[in-house]
Write an enzyme that holds these catalytic residues in place. Structure first.
Site, mmCIF file in Angstrom:
data_model
loop_
_atom_site.group_PDB
_atom_site.id
_atom_site.type_symbol
_atom_site.label_atom_id
_atom_site.label_comp_id
_atom_site.label_asym_id
_atom_site.label_seq_id
_atom_site.Cartn_x
_atom_site.Cartn_y
_atom_site.Cartn_z
ATOM 1 N N SER A 66 49.902 48.387 47.169
ATOM 2 C CA SER A 66 49.012 48.430 46.004
ATOM 3 C C SER A 66 48.331 49.794 45.966
ATOM 4 O O SER A 66 47.546 50.132 46.862
ATOM 5 C CB SER A 66 47.949 47.330 46.108
ATOM 6 O OG SER A 66 46.901 47.635 45.209
ATOM 7 N N HIS B 59 52.918 48.294 43.515
ATOM 8 C CA HIS B 59 52.052 47.308 42.844
ATOM 9 C C HIS B 59 50.895 48.035 42.157
ATOM 10 O O HIS B 59 50.156 48.792 42.791
ATOM 11 C CB HIS B 59 51.527 46.343 43.915
ATOM 12 C CG HIS B 59 50.725 45.192 43.404
ATOM 13 N ND1 HIS B 59 51.296 44.030 42.910
ATOM 14 C CD2 HIS B 59 49.387 45.001 43.329
ATOM 15 C CE1 HIS B 59 50.337 43.184 42.561
ATOM 16 N NE2 HIS B 59 49.166 43.754 42.799
ATOM 17 N N ASP C 19 47.452 47.536 40.094
ATOM 18 C CA ASP C 19 46.392 46.574 39.775
ATOM 19 C C ASP C 19 45.597 47.048 38.578
ATOM 20 O O ASP C 19 44.891 48.059 38.648
ATOM 21 C CB ASP C 19 45.451 46.434 40.981
ATOM 22 C CG ASP C 19 46.072 45.591 42.070
ATOM 23 O OD1 ASP C 19 46.523 44.470 41.765
ATOM 24 O OD2 ASP C 19 46.119 46.054 43.225
ATOM 25 N N MET D 280 42.603 46.423 36.038
ATOM 26 C CA MET D 280 41.338 45.669 35.939
ATOM 27 C C MET D 280 40.525 46.190 34.760
ATOM 28 O O MET D 280 40.379 47.401 34.596
ATOM 29 C CB MET D 280 40.530 45.860 37.220
ATOM 30 C CG MET D 280 41.284 45.457 38.463
ATOM 31 S SD MET D 280 40.316 45.799 39.933
ATOM 32 C CE MET D 280 41.448 45.255 41.210
ATOM 33 N N HIS E 118 50.144 44.055 37.843
ATOM 34 C CA HIS E 118 49.302 42.859 37.948
ATOM 35 C C HIS E 118 48.122 43.023 36.994
ATOM 36 O O HIS E 118 47.226 43.827 37.252
ATOM 37 C CB HIS E 118 48.854 42.728 39.420
ATOM 38 C CG HIS E 118 47.876 41.630 39.678
ATOM 39 N ND1 HIS E 118 47.167 41.544 40.863
ATOM 40 C CD2 HIS E 118 47.479 40.568 38.933
ATOM 41 C CE1 HIS E 118 46.382 40.482 40.830
ATOM 42 N NE2 HIS E 118 46.542 39.881 39.662
ATOM 43 N N MET F 139 44.813 42.050 35.532
ATOM 44 C CA MET F 139 43.582 41.257 35.710
ATOM 45 C C MET F 139 42.690 41.593 34.527
ATOM 46 O O MET F 139 41.665 42.287 34.658
ATOM 47 C CB MET F 139 42.912 41.636 37.041
ATOM 48 C CG MET F 139 43.666 41.091 38.237
ATOM 49 S SD MET F 139 43.256 41.954 39.760
ATOM 50 C CE MET F 139 44.401 43.315 39.664
ATOM 51 N N MET G 31 46.979 34.643 44.804
ATOM 52 C CA MET G 31 45.868 35.511 45.230
ATOM 53 C C MET G 31 45.292 34.977 46.532
ATOM 54 O O MET G 31 44.885 33.818 46.606
ATOM 55 C CB MET G 31 44.764 35.557 44.173
ATOM 56 C CG MET G 31 45.090 36.309 42.888
ATOM 57 S SD MET G 31 45.674 37.997 43.096
ATOM 58 C CE MET G 31 44.358 38.766 44.031
ATOM 59 N N ASP H 112 48.752 38.389 47.707
ATOM 60 C CA ASP H 112 48.026 39.604 47.341
ATOM 61 C C ASP H 112 46.577 39.485 47.786
ATOM 62 O O ASP H 112 45.835 38.633 47.295
ATOM 63 C CB ASP H 112 48.108 39.772 45.812
ATOM 64 C CG ASP H 112 47.493 41.074 45.327
ATOM 65 O OD1 ASP H 112 47.022 41.870 46.144
ATOM 66 O OD2 ASP H 112 47.493 41.278 44.093
HETATM 67 C C1 DX5 Z 1 42.814 42.628 44.374
HETATM 68 C C2 DX5 Z 1 44.147 43.269 44.040
HETATM 69 C C3 DX5 Z 1 44.958 43.583 45.238
HETATM 70 C C4 DX5 Z 1 44.330 44.565 46.176
HETATM 71 C C5 DX5 Z 1 44.849 44.330 47.557
HETATM 72 O O1 DX5 Z 1 42.156 42.333 43.205
HETATM 73 O O2 DX5 Z 1 44.904 42.446 43.196
HETATM 74 O O3 DX5 Z 1 46.274 43.999 44.898
HETATM 75 O O4 DX5 Z 1 44.576 45.890 45.807
HETATM 76 O O5 DX5 Z 1 44.174 45.159 48.409
HETATM 77 P P1 DX5 Z 1 44.029 44.877 49.972
HETATM 78 O O6 DX5 Z 1 45.410 44.910 50.532
HETATM 79 O O7 DX5 Z 1 43.171 45.995 50.423
HETATM 80 O O8 DX5 Z 1 43.402 43.533 50.118
HETATM 81 ZN ZN ZN Z 2 47.206 42.864 42.789
#
Ligand code: DX5
Ligand code: ZN
Length: 251
Positions: A45, A70, A72, A74, A103, A105, A176, A210
């Protein structure tokens, strides 16, 4: 004249050939999980990457053996954090040929899906919770109609029952193992029942975990049936990315 790279039967039966075949079998065994009999996919990620050197970071994890990247996304509404949008995904697309696993969010995913497809996503995962404010079935169809793989995900607090009727409509289930929004949180082993249940219902589905994934929690997730490991902190905050990725695979 034989053109392809596959060893001929005659070669396999010679002494050197047998050794070659043995090595090939061991490599194949190592690359496949004993539990799921699916290849273990490691998806770093980039949320945990050093964004001032994003190009180097992505080239380094690719060289270190990453399978997917990956991303993320947000929006500061669905989760309490803001990361990056399609413009950054377009830049990442230009830096690697690895599949981009996006992903979302965010609220109103259906409005943004076309932009992430255009940016070069290979798979797009959306949340099932009502707070994500979209028609989940319609968004999944919208993603698939573009040729992207469609994923569905659920927060730790969300019951698996909400996702179970949709399992046959998805390519990826993302479980998650932290509450989404931030990297570096501790893994929640209490989510493993969802991984087990999904694997018992579908042997071929890509089941991704994740949040808080390191060598120990990766092993636990694989034992329960996961085959895709998302990891931010345990890769990008390590000194040796190749070693970190090998350890996630249990090598
Ligand atoms: C959390 C994300 C994850 C995050 C994982 O909201 O969806 O993908 O980046 O990070 P680590 O591996 O540091 O928990
Ligand atoms: Zn993620």
């Amino acid at each position: 004249m034989k053109q392809c790279g596959a060893p001929s039967r005659a070669f396999c039966l010679s002494a050197g050939g047998l050794e070659y075949c043995e090595r090939l079998a061991i490599t194949l065994l190592l690359n496949y999980s004993h539990h799921s009999m699916q290849k273990i996919i490691v998806a770093p990620s980039i949320l945990a990457a050093d964004f001032s050197r994003l190009g180097d970071e992505i080239r380094c994890v690719e060289a270190a053996g990453a399978d997917w990247i990956h991303c993320d996304i947000m929006d500061g509404h669905f989760v309490d954090n803001i990361s990056f949008g399609p413009e950054i995904v377009t830049i990442v697309r230009g830096l690697t040929s690895l599949p981009l696993d996006v992903h979302l969010m965010i609220e109103h995913a259906q409005h943004y899906v076309p932009r992430f497809v255009k940016a070069g996503a290979n798979s797009i995962t959306v949340h099932v919770e009502p707070e994500a404010k979209h028609d989940v079935q319609k968004t999944l169809k919208q993603i698939r109609d573009t040729g992207c793989r469609a994923g569905l995900t659920l927060n730790p607090e969300t019951a698996f029952d909400l996702i179970e009727p949709l399992l046959h409509k998805i390519d990826i289930l993302l479980v998650m193992t932290v509450h989404p929004g931030f990297g570096g949180q501790p893994f929640r082993a209490d989510q493993m029942h969802k991984v087990r249940r999904a694997r018992s219902l579908n042997r071929k589905l890509d089941i991704e975990v994740d949040g808080g994934i390191n060598a120990d929690t990766a092993r636990l997730s694989i034992e329960n049936g996961a085959n895709v490991l998302v990891a931010g902190t345990s890769i990008f905050r390590s000194k040796d990315y190749a070693k970190a990725i090998r350890q996630l695979r249990g090598e």
